[in-house]
Design a protein around this motif. Structure first.
Motif, PDB file in Angstrom:
ATOM      1  N   UNK A   1     -11.188 -12.454  -7.428  1.00 42.31           N
ATOM      2  CA  UNK A   1     -12.554 -12.089  -7.792  1.00 42.31           C
ATOM      3  C   UNK A   1     -12.981 -10.748  -7.213  1.00 42.31           C
ATOM      4  N   UNK A   2     -12.206 -10.200  -6.288  1.00 43.81           N
ATOM      5  CA  UNK A   2     -12.662  -9.001  -5.601  1.00 43.81           C
ATOM      6  C   UNK A   2     -11.744  -7.796  -5.762  1.00 43.81           C
ATOM      7  N   UNK A   3     -10.471  -8.015  -6.041  1.00 41.94           N
ATOM      8  CA  UNK A   3      -9.581  -6.860  -6.163  1.00 41.94           C
ATOM      9  C   UNK A   3      -8.341  -7.220  -6.956  1.00 41.94           C
ATOM     10  N   UNK A   4      -7.549  -6.190  -7.239  1.00 45.51           N
ATOM     11  CA  UNK A   4      -6.361  -6.339  -8.061  1.00 45.51           C
ATOM     12  C   UNK A   4      -5.162  -5.775  -7.312  1.00 45.51           C
ATOM     13  N   UNK A   5      -4.087  -6.531  -7.294  1.00 45.22           N
ATOM     14  CA  UNK A   5      -2.831  -6.048  -6.745  1.00 45.22           C
ATOM     15  C   UNK A   5      -1.820  -5.913  -7.877  1.00 45.22           C
ATOM     16  N   UNK A   6      -1.104  -4.813  -7.917  1.00 42.54           N
ATOM     17  CA  UNK A   6      -0.131  -4.580  -8.976  1.00 42.54           C
ATOM     18  C   UNK A   6       1.224  -4.248  -8.371  1.00 42.54           C
ATOM     19  N   UNK A   7       2.260  -4.916  -8.875  1.00 41.32           N
ATOM     20  CA  UNK A   7       3.636  -4.603  -8.497  1.00 41.32           C
ATOM     21  C   UNK A   7       4.346  -4.016  -9.708  1.00 41.32           C
ATOM     22  N   UNK A   8       4.963  -2.860  -9.514  1.00 39.18           N
ATOM     23  CA  UNK A   8       5.822  -2.286 -10.532  1.00 39.18           C
ATOM     24  C   UNK A   8       7.260  -2.363 -10.021  1.00 39.18           C
ATOM     25  N   UNK A   9       8.097  -3.155 -10.676  1.00 34.73           N
ATOM     26  CA  UNK A   9       9.514  -3.184 -10.315  1.00 34.73           C
ATOM     27  C   UNK A   9      10.157  -1.881 -10.776  1.00 34.73           C
ATOM     28  N   UNK A  10      10.890  -1.233  -9.885  1.00 33.47           N
ATOM     29  CA  UNK A  10      11.571   0.019 -10.224  1.00 33.47           C
ATOM     30  C   UNK A  10      13.051  -0.111  -9.885  1.00 33.47           C
ATOM     31  N   UNK A  11      13.888   0.658 -10.588  1.00 33.83           N
ATOM     32  CA  UNK A  11      15.333   0.530 -10.398  1.00 33.83           C
ATOM     33  C   UNK A  11      15.901   1.545  -9.414  1.00 33.83           C
ATOM     34  N   UNK A  12      15.010   2.124  -8.603  1.00 31.12           N
ATOM     35  CA  UNK A  12      15.437   3.049  -7.564  1.00 31.12           C
ATOM     36  C   UNK A  12      14.279   3.346  -6.635  1.00 31.12           C
ATOM     37  N   UNK A  13      14.537   4.045  -5.547  1.00 36.63           N
ATOM     38  CA  UNK A  13      13.458   4.451  -4.663  1.00 36.63           C
ATOM     39  C   UNK A  13      12.691   5.609  -5.309  1.00 36.63           C
ATOM     40  N   UNK A  14      11.382   5.604  -5.168  1.00 39.35           N
ATOM     41  CA  UNK A  14      10.568   6.659  -5.770  1.00 39.35           C
ATOM     42  C   UNK A  14      10.280   7.786  -4.772  1.00 39.35           C
ATOM     43  N   UNK A  15      10.658   7.602  -3.528  1.00 32.90           N
ATOM     44  CA  UNK A  15      10.436   8.633  -2.507  1.00 32.90           C
ATOM     45  C   UNK A  15      11.388   9.801  -2.719  1.00 32.90           C
ATOM     46  N   UNK A  16      11.009  10.996  -2.263  1.00 36.87           N
ATOM     47  CA  UNK A  16      11.864  12.176  -2.451  1.00 36.87           C
ATOM     48  C   UNK A  16      13.210  12.024  -1.750  1.00 36.87           C
TER      49      UNK A  16
END
Length: 218
Positions: A187-202
């Motif tokens: 009722x107060x917030x939304x959490x979203x998970x995006x599964x990715x096939x690699x690390x997104x960090x540089x």
């Protein structure tokens, strides 16, 4: 109805700091991620608190993405930020194959106490302290995570040596493709998970592995 209104308000509060628009034209292309799984927290029937979404996300990560779960758990500051996020949060969760492809050396470096600053920076690049949907990512030129900017591009299939391929409706962040997305809403917030096939960090962060601190850091 009240919950729907609150969730709509939460989405409308996504600030410009998390997305930068205009680097990619979206005309004539539809996102492959328009339908994401919406998971209501188990606690929704007994009332909710600010941490409900975060708790359900932690349980979901542990059950479905154990390597990501362990990685985030080792970076307590990041998890504290996620739990305290008022509007919501977004997590880019590398799947098991992504960690396997890192190789034993890099996996060991992520566990090495000498690399706490490095792993913290890597973890921060996988978190945004507000909800960002797959569609929003798809139509952006990049996202601004807690670790810094991450470029977004349309994924390409087919062709040879980078020539002749066509957009396949997917999206990548720093080369890591979004596989699927999940939403956890209370009722107060939304959490979203995006599964990715690699690390997104540089990838350049790895140059600081096995050092006591990243040069120039505080």
């Amino acid at each position: 109805v009240l919950v729907s209104l609150l969730l709509s308000k939460a989405y409308s509060m996504v600030s410009a700091r998390s997305l930068y628009i205009g680097c990619i034209a979206s005309i004539g292309v539809s996102s492959a991620f328009q339908s994401s799984h919406v998971l209501r927290p188990r606690s929704a029937t007994r009332g909710t608190t600010l941490s409900d979404s975060a708790s359900d996300v932690e349980d979901f990560l542990a059950a479905n993405y154990p390597s990501s779960s362990n990685f985030f758990a080792k970076n307590g500051d990041v998890m504290k930020q996620i739990i305290k996020a008022e509007v919501g949060f977004t997590i880019f969760a590398p799947n098991e194959a992504a960690f396997a492809e890192l190789g034993e050396k890099k996996r060991d470096q992520l566990s090495d106490v000498r690399n706490e600053e490095l792993t913290g920076k890597v973890a921060q690049h996988h978190v945004i302290l507000e909800p960002v949907t797959a569609d929003q990512i798809f139509n952006s030129g990049g996202v601004v995570t807690e670790g810094g900017e991450v470029p977004v591009e349309r994924s390409i299939s087919g062709g040879m040596f980078g020539v002749g391929g066509k957009e396949d409706g997917g999206v990548t962040l720093n080369g890591a493709k979004v596989v699927k997305s999940f939403e956890f809403a209370d009722a107060t917030k939304i959490g979203i998970i995006h599964e990715v096939d690699g690390l997104v960090s540089p990838s350049t962060l790895w140059r600081y592995a096995d050092q006591l601190r990243i040069p120039g850091s505080q």
